[in-house]
Motif scaffolding. Structure first.
Motif, PDB file in Angstrom:
ATOM      1  N   ILE A   3       0.856  -1.189   0.000  1.00 28.40           N
ATOM      2  CA  ILE A   3       0.000   0.000   0.000  1.00 28.40           C
ATOM      3  C   ILE A   3       0.893   1.239   0.000  1.00 28.40           C
ATOM      4  O   ILE A   3       1.825   1.354   0.810  1.00 28.40           O
ATOM      5  CB  ILE A   3      -0.933   0.019   1.221  1.00 28.40           C
ATOM      6  CG1 ILE A   3      -1.866  -1.197   1.188  1.00 28.40           C
ATOM      7  CG2 ILE A   3      -1.766   1.298   1.242  1.00 28.40           C
ATOM      8  CD1 ILE A   3      -2.813  -1.278   2.352  1.00 28.40           C
ATOM      9  N   TYR A   4       0.617   2.138  -0.915  1.00 20.80           N
ATOM     10  CA  TYR A   4       1.333   3.405  -1.029  1.00 20.80           C
ATOM     11  C   TYR A   4       0.362   4.544  -0.728  1.00 20.80           C
ATOM     12  O   TYR A   4      -0.855   4.373  -0.781  1.00 20.80           O
ATOM     13  CB  TYR A   4       1.922   3.571  -2.437  1.00 20.80           C
ATOM     14  CG  TYR A   4       2.925   2.508  -2.802  1.00 20.80           C
ATOM     15  CD1 TYR A   4       4.291   2.703  -2.592  1.00 20.80           C
ATOM     16  CD2 TYR A   4       2.512   1.291  -3.358  1.00 20.80           C
ATOM     17  CE1 TYR A   4       5.209   1.718  -2.927  1.00 20.80           C
ATOM     18  CE2 TYR A   4       3.423   0.307  -3.692  1.00 20.80           C
ATOM     19  CZ  TYR A   4       4.773   0.523  -3.468  1.00 20.80           C
ATOM     20  OH  TYR A   4       5.678  -0.456  -3.787  1.00 20.80           O
ATOM     21  N   TYR A   5       0.926   5.694  -0.450  1.00 21.07           N
ATOM     22  CA  TYR A   5       0.089   6.852  -0.145  1.00 21.07           C
ATOM     23  C   TYR A   5       0.648   8.062  -0.887  1.00 21.07           C
ATOM     24  O   TYR A   5       1.868   8.269  -0.939  1.00 21.07           O
ATOM     25  CB  TYR A   5       0.086   7.145   1.365  1.00 21.07           C
ATOM     26  CG  TYR A   5      -0.703   8.386   1.728  1.00 21.07           C
ATOM     27  CD1 TYR A   5      -2.065   8.310   1.996  1.00 21.07           C
ATOM     28  CD2 TYR A   5      -0.099   9.647   1.756  1.00 21.07           C
ATOM     29  CE1 TYR A   5      -2.804   9.453   2.295  1.00 21.07           C
ATOM     30  CE2 TYR A   5      -0.829  10.786   2.046  1.00 21.07           C
ATOM     31  CZ  TYR A   5      -2.172  10.691   2.320  1.00 21.07           C
ATOM     32  OH  TYR A   5      -2.900  11.824   2.599  1.00 21.07           O
ATOM     33  N   ALA A   6      -0.234   8.874  -1.446  1.00 21.37           N
ATOM     34  CA  ALA A   6       0.170  10.156  -2.028  1.00 21.37           C
ATOM     35  C   ALA A   6      -0.913  11.173  -1.737  1.00 21.37           C
ATOM     36  O   ALA A   6      -2.099  10.897  -1.941  1.00 21.37           O
ATOM     37  CB  ALA A   6       0.389  10.038  -3.536  1.00 21.37           C
ATOM     38  N   GLY A   7      -0.530  12.335  -1.228  1.00 20.41           N
ATOM     39  CA  GLY A   7      -1.512  13.356  -0.895  1.00 20.41           C
ATOM     40  C   GLY A   7      -1.014  14.740  -1.224  1.00 20.41           C
ATOM     41  O   GLY A   7       0.202  14.988  -1.278  1.00 20.41           O
ATOM     42  N   VAL A   8      -1.958  15.640  -1.453  1.00 18.58           N
ATOM     43  CA  VAL A   8      -1.662  17.010  -1.863  1.00 18.58           C
ATOM     44  C   VAL A   8      -1.964  17.965  -0.708  1.00 18.58           C
ATOM     45  O   VAL A   8      -2.992  17.838  -0.030  1.00 18.58           O
ATOM     46  CB  VAL A   8      -2.505  17.386  -3.101  1.00 18.58           C
ATOM     47  CG1 VAL A   8      -2.292  18.850  -3.494  1.00 18.58           C
ATOM     48  CG2 VAL A   8      -2.157  16.475  -4.272  1.00 18.58           C
ATOM     49  N   ALA A  35       4.355   1.370   1.928  1.00 18.35           N
ATOM     50  CA  ALA A  35       5.614   1.027   1.277  1.00 18.35           C
ATOM     51  C   ALA A  35       6.315   2.264   0.708  1.00 18.35           C
ATOM     52  O   ALA A  35       7.518   2.238   0.432  1.00 18.35           O
ATOM     53  CB  ALA A  35       5.368   0.015   0.160  1.00 18.35           C
ATOM     54  N   GLY A  36       5.574   3.342   0.529  1.00 21.14           N
ATOM     55  CA  GLY A  36       6.127   4.600   0.022  1.00 21.14           C
ATOM     56  C   GLY A  36       5.109   5.696   0.200  1.00 21.14           C
ATOM     57  O   GLY A  36       3.893   5.432   0.230  1.00 21.14           O
ATOM     58  N   LEU A  52       5.410   9.517  -9.495  1.00 23.99           N
ATOM     59  CA  LEU A  52       4.981   8.592  -8.450  1.00 23.99           C
ATOM     60  C   LEU A  52       5.266   7.148  -8.849  1.00 23.99           C
ATOM     61  O   LEU A  52       5.795   6.360  -8.047  1.00 23.99           O
ATOM     62  CB  LEU A  52       3.483   8.771  -8.168  1.00 23.99           C
ATOM     63  CG  LEU A  52       3.068  10.086  -7.500  1.00 23.99           C
ATOM     64  CD1 LEU A  52       1.544  10.215  -7.510  1.00 23.99           C
ATOM     65  CD2 LEU A  52       3.599  10.184  -6.078  1.00 23.99           C
ATOM     66  N   ARG A  53       4.939   6.782 -10.066  1.00 18.34           N
ATOM     67  CA  ARG A  53       5.141   5.407 -10.528  1.00 18.34           C
ATOM     68  C   ARG A  53       6.613   5.028 -10.470  1.00 18.34           C
ATOM     69  O   ARG A  53       6.969   3.955  -9.963  1.00 18.34           O
ATOM     70  CB  ARG A  53       4.611   5.224 -11.960  1.00 18.34           C
ATOM     71  CG  ARG A  53       3.093   5.231 -12.071  1.00 18.34           C
ATOM     72  CD  ARG A  53       2.631   5.133 -13.518  1.00 18.34           C
ATOM     73  NE  ARG A  53       3.006   3.859 -14.122  1.00 18.34           N
ATOM     74  CZ  ARG A  53       3.949   3.699 -15.051  1.00 18.34           C
ATOM     75  NH1 ARG A  53       4.605   4.751 -15.529  1.00 18.34           N
ATOM     76  NH2 ARG A  53       4.220   2.524 -15.528  1.00 18.34           N
ATOM     77  N   GLU A  54       7.460   5.914 -10.982  1.00 16.34           N
ATOM     78  CA  GLU A  54       8.892   5.587 -11.041  1.00 16.34           C
ATOM     79  C   GLU A  54       9.478   5.454  -9.634  1.00 16.34           C
ATOM     80  O   GLU A  54      10.295   4.572  -9.365  1.00 16.34           O
ATOM     81  CB  GLU A  54       9.646   6.651 -11.834  1.00 16.34           C
ATOM     82  CG  GLU A  54       9.351   6.592 -13.332  1.00 16.34           C
ATOM     83  CD  GLU A  54      10.032   7.691 -14.115  1.00 16.34           C
ATOM     84  OE1 GLU A  54      10.620   8.615 -13.483  1.00 16.34           O
ATOM     85  OE2 GLU A  54      10.002   7.634 -15.357  1.00 16.34           O
ATOM     86  N   PHE A  55       9.050   6.320  -8.724  1.00 16.06           N
ATOM     87  CA  PHE A  55       9.585   6.282  -7.365  1.00 16.06           C
ATOM     88  C   PHE A  55       9.072   5.063  -6.603  1.00 16.06           C
ATOM     89  O   PHE A  55       9.847   4.326  -5.985  1.00 16.06           O
ATOM     90  CB  PHE A  55       9.216   7.566  -6.620  1.00 16.06           C
ATOM     91  CG  PHE A  55       9.813   7.643  -5.233  1.00 16.06           C
ATOM     92  CD1 PHE A  55      11.149   7.993  -5.063  1.00 16.06           C
ATOM     93  CD2 PHE A  55       9.045   7.369  -4.117  1.00 16.06           C
ATOM     94  CE1 PHE A  55      11.697   8.073  -3.784  1.00 16.06           C
ATOM     95  CE2 PHE A  55       9.583   7.441  -2.839  1.00 16.06           C
ATOM     96  CZ  PHE A  55      10.920   7.784  -2.673  1.00 16.06           C
ATOM     97  N   PHE A  56       7.774   4.839  -6.657  1.00 13.21           N
ATOM     98  CA  PHE A  56       7.200   3.731  -5.888  1.00 13.21           C
ATOM     99  C   PHE A  56       7.626   2.365  -6.438  1.00 13.21           C
ATOM    100  O   PHE A  56       7.951   1.467  -5.654  1.00 13.21           O
ATOM    101  CB  PHE A  56       5.671   3.820  -5.906  1.00 13.21           C
ATOM    102  CG  PHE A  56       5.102   4.950  -5.070  1.00 13.21           C
ATOM    103  CD1 PHE A  56       5.806   5.505  -4.017  1.00 13.21           C
ATOM    104  CD2 PHE A  56       3.839   5.455  -5.352  1.00 13.21           C
ATOM    105  CE1 PHE A  56       5.275   6.527  -3.256  1.00 13.21           C
ATOM    106  CE2 PHE A  56       3.291   6.476  -4.584  1.00 13.21           C
ATOM    107  CZ  PHE A  56       4.014   7.024  -3.540  1.00 13.21           C
TER     108      PHE A  56
END
Length: 264
Positions: free
Chosen positions: A92-97, A116-117, A257-261
């Protein structure tokens, strides 16, 4: 503790794929903000989470801290797991603004093994000054969220973006206009009390801090400080964006995001 209820929204199907929890900031909604980015995140099952009183989440009835908000997000994700909507064995990853990016840092502090990221977008370990948030809380509590629309439109988007992207910007500004005034005020008060600059070194989860090159609310130095402060961080800049990168530059934001995670 006052743990607010967070209602998740499934933004893409993805059984068997890693999960990306996508958060939206103050005055915005996850679907309105992230829906144009979702097609470029096809490696993930994308689940949106809204702040209290925004989008799908019910309005809060009392004040809360960003730490309590973090607990609300984890509770929501655990319910999805228990229901089988998220596979138990998937990362599970998280991204927020903005506020949801600050929330990502709080999640890294309080729940070090859960994600995980973490993507921290147009945000920082401290945003603005406490008194300005408290003043805004009082204004909105008294006069409603529509009073914020004009100023937010100026802060959120890079020059010329509104004119070229009327549908997307209207969609996001409608979310602001429809947000519960009291819950919005509670979010402002949470931001007034938020400062994890001294705790960044505790965060072991990999963190990608993305700044909008034209963001005056959370300019690139905030992302650089975040990436430098955590144990495993990287900073990136989306030159064309201001304060809502997933809406302003969906493909570029998704690629970062894709490349980093997925590199891990």
């Amino acid at each position: 503790m006052s743990i607010p209820q967070i209602t998740p929204t499934l933004l893409s199907e993805g059984s068997g794929k890693p999960v990306l929890i996508a958060g939206a900031g103050l005055g915005t909604g996850a679907k309105a903000l992230w829906i144009d980015t979702v097609p470029f995140l096809d490696d993930f099952q994308v689940v949106g989470v809204d702040l209290p009183g925004h989008g799908a989440s019910p309005a809060s009835t009392e004040t809360f801290t960003v730490a309590e908000l973090a607990s609300g997000v984890v509770n929501a994700v655990e319910k999805l797991r228990a229901a089988g909507d998220i596979a138990a064995d998937q990362k599970i990853y998280y991204a927020g603004v903005s506020l949801a990016g600050a929330l990502g840092l709080q999640l890294g502090v309080d729940y070090p093994e859960f994600f995980a990221g973490i993507g921290v977008i147009c945000s920082g370990a401290k945003i603005g000054e406490p008194q300005s948030w408290l003043d805004r809380a009082e204004t909105v509590r008294a006069s409603g969220t529509p009073t914020m629309v004009t100023g937010s439109a100026q802060r959120w988007f890079a020059p010329g973006f509104i004119e070229k992207n009327a549908e997307a910007t209207t969609r996001l500004l409608h979310t602001l206009q429809d947000a519960d005034r009291f819950a919005y005020a509670h979010c402002c008060e949470a931001l007034a009390g938020f400062d994890v600059r001294g705790q960044l070194g505790q965060i072991s989860t990999p963190v990608l801090a993305i700044a909008g090159g034209q963001d005056e609310v959370c300019p690139p130095p905030l992302a650089e400080a975040t990436a430098a402060g955590v144990r495993n961080g990287r900073a990136a800049v989306v030159d064309s964006a201001a304060h809502q990168a997933p809406l302003e530059a969906p493909e570029e934001t998704a690629k970062l995001l894709r490349e980093f995670f997925l590199a891990g």
